[in-house]
Motif scaffolding. Sequence first.
Motif, mmCIF file in Angstrom:
data_model
loop_
_atom_site.group_PDB
_atom_site.id
_atom_site.type_symbol
_atom_site.label_atom_id
_atom_site.label_comp_id
_atom_site.label_asym_id
_atom_site.label_seq_id
_atom_site.Cartn_x
_atom_site.Cartn_y
_atom_site.Cartn_z
ATOM 1 N N THR A 150 0.884 -1.080 0.192
ATOM 2 C CA THR A 150 0.208 0.213 0.331
ATOM 3 C C THR A 150 1.217 0.958 -0.190
ATOM 4 O OG1 THR A 150 -1.907 -0.837 1.229
ATOM 5 C CG2 THR A 150 -1.951 1.751 1.552
ATOM 6 N N VAL A 151 0.703 2.262 -1.043
ATOM 7 C CA VAL A 151 1.678 2.992 -1.197
ATOM 8 C C VAL A 151 0.606 4.264 -0.951
ATOM 9 C CG1 VAL A 151 3.484 4.351 -2.732
ATOM 10 C CG2 VAL A 151 3.352 1.513 -2.077
ATOM 11 N N SER A 152 1.524 5.471 -0.419
ATOM 12 C CA SER A 152 0.968 7.098 -0.423
ATOM 13 C C SER A 152 1.726 7.995 -1.226
ATOM 14 C CB SER A 152 0.423 7.761 0.998
ATOM 15 O OG SER A 152 -0.078 8.697 1.221
ATOM 16 N N LEU A 153 2.154 8.774 -2.064
ATOM 17 C CA LEU A 153 3.121 9.466 -1.856
ATOM 18 C C LEU A 153 2.104 10.844 -2.555
ATOM 19 C CD1 LEU A 153 5.806 10.818 -3.384
ATOM 20 C CD2 LEU A 153 5.130 9.906 -5.144
ATOM 21 N N PRO A 154 2.127 11.430 -1.249
ATOM 22 C CA PRO A 154 1.485 12.955 -1.478
ATOM 23 C C PRO A 154 2.058 14.203 -2.037
ATOM 24 C CG PRO A 154 2.300 12.970 0.779
ATOM 25 C CD PRO A 154 2.565 11.954 -0.319
ATOM 26 N N LEU A 155 1.497 15.198 -2.418
ATOM 27 C CA LEU A 155 1.571 16.390 -3.125
ATOM 28 C C LEU A 155 2.206 17.526 -1.675
ATOM 29 C CD1 LEU A 155 2.856 18.475 -5.677
ATOM 30 C CD2 LEU A 155 0.085 18.857 -5.670
ATOM 31 N N LEU A 156 2.785 18.023 -1.420
ATOM 32 C CA LEU A 156 3.560 18.940 -0.398
ATOM 33 C C LEU A 156 2.307 20.132 -0.471
ATOM 34 C CD1 LEU A 156 6.487 17.077 0.858
ATOM 35 C CD2 LEU A 156 4.423 16.595 2.129
ATOM 36 N N PRO A 157 2.195 20.911 0.540
ATOM 37 C CA PRO A 157 1.190 22.296 -0.175
ATOM 38 C C PRO A 157 2.219 23.190 -0.446
ATOM 39 C CG PRO A 157 0.926 21.499 2.259
ATOM 40 C CD PRO A 157 2.000 20.134 1.731
ATOM 41 N N GLY A 158 2.577 24.067 -1.362
ATOM 42 C CA GLY A 158 3.159 25.062 -1.600
ATOM 43 C C GLY A 158 2.931 23.968 -3.484
ATOM 44 N N HIS A 159 3.692 23.054 -3.405
ATOM 45 C CA HIS A 159 4.095 21.947 -4.318
ATOM 46 C C HIS A 159 3.487 21.974 -5.476
ATOM 47 C CE1 HIS A 159 7.001 22.060 -0.697
ATOM 48 N NE2 HIS A 159 8.007 21.828 -2.165
ATOM 49 N N GLY A 160 4.016 21.495 -7.112
ATOM 50 C CA GLY A 160 3.626 20.705 -8.026
ATOM 51 C C GLY A 160 2.539 22.281 -8.901
ATOM 52 N N THR A 161 2.900 23.726 -8.114
ATOM 53 C CA THR A 161 1.743 24.552 -9.594
ATOM 54 C C THR A 161 2.493 25.710 -9.783
ATOM 55 O OG1 THR A 161 1.598 26.318 -6.854
ATOM 56 C CG2 THR A 161 -0.235 24.335 -8.188
ATOM 57 N N ARG A 162 3.060 26.489 -9.070
ATOM 58 C CA ARG A 162 4.096 28.157 -9.186
ATOM 59 C C ARG A 162 5.216 27.816 -7.468
ATOM 60 N NH1 ARG A 162 0.935 33.343 -9.300
ATOM 61 N NH2 ARG A 162 -0.207 32.936 -7.551
ATOM 62 N N TRP A 163 5.854 28.739 -8.200
ATOM 63 C CA TRP A 163 6.639 29.206 -6.861
ATOM 64 C C TRP A 163 6.925 29.746 -5.727
ATOM 65 C CZ3 TRP A 163 8.103 33.800 -5.890
ATOM 66 C CH2 TRP A 163 8.954 34.543 -6.375
ATOM 67 N N GLN A 164 5.554 30.455 -7.066
ATOM 68 C CA GLN A 164 4.841 31.705 -5.255
ATOM 69 C C GLN A 164 3.371 31.299 -4.622
ATOM 70 O OE1 GLN A 164 4.811 32.142 -9.406
ATOM 71 N NE2 GLN A 164 5.364 33.739 -9.955
ATOM 72 N N ASP A 165 3.131 29.990 -4.939
ATOM 73 C CA ASP A 165 1.910 29.813 -4.014
ATOM 74 C C ASP A 165 3.366 28.466 -2.665
ATOM 75 O OD1 ASP A 165 0.442 29.731 -5.972
ATOM 76 O OD2 ASP A 165 0.753 27.820 -7.042
ATOM 77 N N LEU A 166 4.377 28.161 -3.286
ATOM 78 C CA LEU A 166 5.505 27.375 -2.159
ATOM 79 C C LEU A 166 5.978 28.862 -1.085
ATOM 80 C CD1 LEU A 166 6.808 25.673 -0.885
ATOM 81 C CD2 LEU A 166 8.484 25.556 -2.268
ATOM 82 N N GLN A 167 5.949 30.101 -1.803
ATOM 83 C CA GLN A 167 6.339 31.274 -1.061
ATOM 84 C C GLN A 167 5.621 31.382 0.354
ATOM 85 O OE1 GLN A 167 9.357 33.035 -0.346
ATOM 86 N NE2 GLN A 167 9.073 34.685 -2.323
ATOM 87 N N VAL A 168 4.601 31.159 0.033
ATOM 88 C CA VAL A 168 3.339 31.320 1.032
ATOM 89 C C VAL A 168 3.112 30.356 2.050
ATOM 90 C CG1 VAL A 168 2.240 33.044 0.553
ATOM 91 C CG2 VAL A 168 1.357 31.053 -0.176
ATOM 92 N N THR A 169 3.868 29.222 1.713
ATOM 93 C CA THR A 169 3.829 27.757 3.370
ATOM 94 C C THR A 169 5.164 28.166 3.726
ATOM 95 O OG1 THR A 169 5.041 26.288 1.605
ATOM 96 C CG2 THR A 169 2.089 26.662 1.605
ATOM 97 N N ARG A 170 4.756 27.483 4.975
ATOM 98 C CA ARG A 170 6.191 27.068 6.018
ATOM 99 C C ARG A 170 6.477 25.732 6.060
ATOM 100 N NH1 ARG A 170 5.992 31.300 4.401
ATOM 101 N NH2 ARG A 170 6.680 33.132 5.536
ATOM 102 N N TRP A 171 7.594 25.065 7.377
ATOM 103 C CA TRP A 171 7.647 23.721 6.688
ATOM 104 C C TRP A 171 6.922 23.150 7.888
ATOM 105 C CZ3 TRP A 171 7.880 21.185 11.356
ATOM 106 C CH2 TRP A 171 8.054 22.097 12.696
ATOM 107 N N GLN A 172 6.105 23.814 8.095
ATOM 108 C CA GLN A 172 5.024 23.394 9.727
ATOM 109 C C GLN A 172 3.208 22.764 8.749
ATOM 110 O OE1 GLN A 172 5.809 25.657 10.328
ATOM 111 N NE2 GLN A 172 6.799 26.484 12.253
#
Length: 260
Positions: free
Chosen positions: A45-67
């Motif tokens: 059984t496998v789970s490979l999630p997309l982490l918040p702010g990733h997979g779209t544009r870098w500006q979306d990652l800018q507003v996320t944090r490690w938490q």
Amino acid sequence: MPLLPGAEPFHHRAGPVGVLLCHGFTGSPQSLRPWAERLAAAGLTVSLPLLPGHGTRWQDLQVTRWQDWYAEAARELLLLTEECEQVFVFGLSMGGGLALKLAADHGDRVSGVVVVNPSVRSDNPATALLPVLRHLVPSRPGIASDIARPGTVELGYDRVPLHAAWSLSRFWREVQQALPAVGQPVLLLRSPQDHVVSPANSALVLARISSVDVTERLCEQSFHVATLDHDAELIFGESLGFVRRLSRATKPTEATDQRG
């Protein structure tokens, strides 16, 4: 924002043994998709999630944090523990740091850890400037596609957002503090030629974890994104063997230390 084609998360329900895979900073599930598919084909059984702010544009990652990234990985881990008898956590680069912190925080819920070129510390002196620099410069050139194999490309951002990079540097501190609490079996694979993460990262992991069942393997023909590189088959085979060895056992096995 719509997802970049190929950045989609991957989930596969199968047997009682589950694996959570965590991708790297500015990357996407694409860098681990072949690995996830190989594990799924083996009946896991496998789970490979997309982490918040990733997979779209870098500006979306800018507003996320490690938490945010860690919370998503932890949520997926808890979902796996509800449907599987055993769960392993795997990770590439920052995903390796996430996997190690999950193992430290969730103890017996994690049966083993596999990390590929884990990122757990700063390799750039300029990191010390991020608290100020992130307010002056929005981004710097990207770090994706450090791959030796010709014609292979990682789906990742072409820019690194500095607010997120600053948060990543704070996450490294969290991981370093958590490493002594990692006591599960660990398989660490690293590339001697890595232009993103220095060998000091893997050395730090091996020095600080409390695990006694530790195996280190070298990806001699690959750069940082070894899961898409020449040593991908080595990674797939070693990690699958690691899971099978630990999931077959009904009694504790003799500890091994196979570094080198």
